[in-house]
Design an enzyme around this catalytic site. Sequence first.
Site, PDB file in Angstrom:
ATOM      1  N   ARG A  87      28.155  50.299  41.906  1.00 33.97           N
ATOM      2  CA  ARG A  87      27.086  49.446  42.198  1.00 33.97           C
ATOM      3  C   ARG A  87      25.588  50.074  42.178  1.00 33.97           C
ATOM      4  O   ARG A  87      24.657  49.279  41.998  1.00 33.97           O
ATOM      5  CB  ARG A  87      27.360  48.393  43.215  1.00 33.97           C
ATOM      6  CG  ARG A  87      28.284  47.269  43.032  1.00 33.97           C
ATOM      7  CD  ARG A  87      28.593  46.497  44.145  1.00 33.97           C
ATOM      8  NE  ARG A  87      29.828  45.428  44.306  1.00 33.97           N
ATOM      9  CZ  ARG A  87      29.685  44.500  43.522  1.00 33.97           C
ATOM     10  NH1 ARG A  87      28.482  43.948  42.847  1.00 33.97           N
ATOM     11  NH2 ARG A  87      30.986  43.750  43.369  1.00 33.97           N
ATOM     12  N   ARG A 126      31.991  27.049  36.406  1.00 31.80           N
ATOM     13  CA  ARG A 126      33.553  27.745  36.617  1.00 31.80           C
ATOM     14  C   ARG A 126      34.163  27.527  37.605  1.00 31.80           C
ATOM     15  O   ARG A 126      33.734  27.086  38.711  1.00 31.80           O
ATOM     16  CB  ARG A 126      32.796  29.359  36.864  1.00 31.80           C
ATOM     17  CG  ARG A 126      33.955  30.422  37.063  1.00 31.80           C
ATOM     18  CD  ARG A 126      33.534  31.732  36.809  1.00 31.80           C
ATOM     19  NE  ARG A 126      32.461  31.952  38.248  1.00 31.80           N
ATOM     20  CZ  ARG A 126      32.288  33.358  38.542  1.00 31.80           C
ATOM     21  NH1 ARG A 126      32.345  34.388  37.633  1.00 31.80           N
ATOM     22  NH2 ARG A 126      31.667  33.441  39.704  1.00 31.80           N
ATOM     23  N   ARG A 171      21.725  36.211  43.347  1.00 35.49           N
ATOM     24  CA  ARG A 171      22.787  37.382  42.821  1.00 35.49           C
ATOM     25  C   ARG A 171      22.303  38.163  41.782  1.00 35.49           C
ATOM     26  O   ARG A 171      22.403  39.583  41.720  1.00 35.49           O
ATOM     27  CB  ARG A 171      24.051  36.645  42.845  1.00 35.49           C
ATOM     28  CG  ARG A 171      24.641  36.241  44.042  1.00 35.49           C
ATOM     29  CD  ARG A 171      25.742  35.422  43.832  1.00 35.49           C
ATOM     30  NE  ARG A 171      26.959  35.595  43.104  1.00 35.49           N
ATOM     31  CZ  ARG A 171      27.590  34.856  42.284  1.00 35.49           C
ATOM     32  NH1 ARG A 171      27.502  33.497  42.522  1.00 35.49           N
ATOM     33  NH2 ARG A 171      28.609  35.169  41.633  1.00 35.49           N
TER      34      ARG A 171
END
Length: 214
Positions: A87, A126, A171
Amino acid sequence: MNIILLGPPGAGKGTQAHILVDTHDMIQLSTGDMLREAKDSGSEMGRKVAEVMARGDLVTDEIVIGLIREKLQGDKKGGFIFDGFPRTLAQADALADLLHEQGETLDAVIEMQVDDDALVSRITARSTCAGCGEVYNDITKPIPADGRCTKCGGSEFKRRADDNEDSLRQRLMEYYKKTSPLIGYYYAKGQLQSVNGLGEIDEVKAAITAVLGK
């Protein structure tokens, strides 16, 4: 063959990783899954993970690299898919050192490109199977009419509490600040390949397959 799937939250990395597991006999190394597995294992590493998580602290890079090292020393099958790691640039350097140490190579870094607005629309629709983690979408891949997961047959589905527009945009900002520099990092190494992550699942699958075939 060892690859990294790069892309923001909801880009479809998990879905495409599952496909590669089925079609190429690869092993998906998802950071979240490995941490949960270690926590429940009772091993020495698992106890370290449990202690860190119990304190509410972030798991260190050293622990994650240790978990990956254990996986690399096991059955390699068709290779590894790194999903959710690295990341940061520091993690990318650590992964490069670990692969070299284990006599492994990184064969491709596949960036799944998406449009933010389209991604928000996708993610807020989702759902995930509570049994196996298979991902469904109200628009592109709805839950079957019989209410059963096509992968495990489960009937319980859930939506993440943070799958809402405000949370997702936060995010995304976090991703762009910390993870997007990896795009330049791997481009400079000549390992980066990009595909359109907003196509239909089979279209994205075909694009990734074409990259792996080069």
